[in-house]
Design an enzyme around this catalytic site. Structure first.
Site, PDB file in Angstrom:
ATOM      1  N   THR A  55      70.435  51.433 -56.605  1.00  0.00           N
ATOM      2  CA  THR A  55      69.200  52.373 -56.571  1.00  0.00           C
ATOM      3  C   THR A  55      69.362  53.668 -57.366  1.00  0.00           C
ATOM      4  O   THR A  55      68.335  54.039 -57.986  1.00  0.00           O
ATOM      5  CB  THR A  55      68.892  52.410 -55.306  1.00  0.00           C
ATOM      6  OG1 THR A  55      68.986  51.378 -54.301  1.00  0.00           O
ATOM      7  CG2 THR A  55      67.733  53.122 -54.982  1.00  0.00           C
ATOM      8  N   CYS A  56      70.273  54.148 -57.017  1.00  0.00           N
ATOM      9  CA  CYS A  56      70.481  55.634 -58.028  1.00  0.00           C
ATOM     10  C   CYS A  56      70.360  55.384 -59.637  1.00  0.00           C
ATOM     11  O   CYS A  56      69.656  56.132 -60.143  1.00  0.00           O
ATOM     12  CB  CYS A  56      71.986  56.473 -57.592  1.00  0.00           C
ATOM     13  SG  CYS A  56      72.086  56.709 -55.907  1.00  0.00           S
ATOM     14  N   ASN A  57      71.123  54.510 -60.146  1.00  0.00           N
ATOM     15  CA  ASN A  57      71.184  54.078 -61.367  1.00  0.00           C
ATOM     16  C   ASN A  57      69.893  53.188 -62.061  1.00  0.00           C
ATOM     17  O   ASN A  57      69.511  53.586 -63.194  1.00  0.00           O
ATOM     18  CB  ASN A  57      72.383  53.328 -61.829  1.00  0.00           C
ATOM     19  CG  ASN A  57      72.676  53.169 -63.061  1.00  0.00           C
ATOM     20  OD1 ASN A  57      73.238  54.214 -63.692  1.00  0.00           O
ATOM     21  ND2 ASN A  57      72.614  51.980 -63.864  1.00  0.00           N
TER      22      ASN A  57
END
Length: 168
Positions: A55-57
């Site tokens: 999700t961060c990436n």
């Protein structure tokens, strides 16, 4: 207690590798990024549980990079992504995603910022360890918080660039 609108950012040092296109695969020496340097500026700080994680990436970081011009058009001086990773991991992530040309990817390796703001979480149950950042975004104008969005579920909503833009 979690930081809230009207509160002052804590005085802590983060670490980052300044953008230098000539250092394609190396960081050099990480530099201090004091939150005190945000005095007189409007900054967006968004926190992620882990560099390179799905999700961060794939969602959180790219949206801030894509909307960087819109954020600066609304008076934002700096956009800082923090994680409890080290400065070398954050530098590698910025280079790999090609986002460190606009965003500052800073390490809160000891968790000082997330602990002082109440934005830390324990992710031992999924193998990430006891000290990680929650997924959040905040806007600080001259060190005073004017917006805070902390995710309570999975995904990116109140901590995304679209939510920050709507609050500016």
């Amino acid at each position: 207690m979690t930081i809230k609108v009207g509160d002052t950012l804590p005085s802590v040092n983060l670490k980052y590798c300044p953008y230098d296109p000539s250092l394609e695969h190396a960081c050099g020496i990480p530099q201090n990024l004091s939150t005190d340097s945000f005095k007189g500026k409007k900054v967006v700080i968004f926190g992620v549980p882990g560099a390179f994680t799905p999700t961060c990436n794939n969602s959180h970081l790219p949206e801030f990079h894509q909307k960087f011009q819109e954020l600066t058009a609304k008076g934002v001086d700096q956009v800082i992504c923090i994680s409890t990773s080290d400065a070398f991991v954050m530098d590698a992530w910025g280079k790999w995603t090609k986002t460190n040309d606009k965003l500052i990817l800073a390490a809160d390796g000891n968790g000082e910022f997330v602990t002082a703001t109440g934005l830390a979480q324990d992710l031992t149950k999924i193998g990430f360890g006891p000290l990680r950042s929650q997924r959040f975004a905040l806007v600080a104008d001259d060190l005073k918080v004017t917006y805070i969005g902390v995710e309570t579920g999975s995904g990116v909503s109140v901590s995304g660039a679209t939510a920050v833009l709507a609050a500016l």
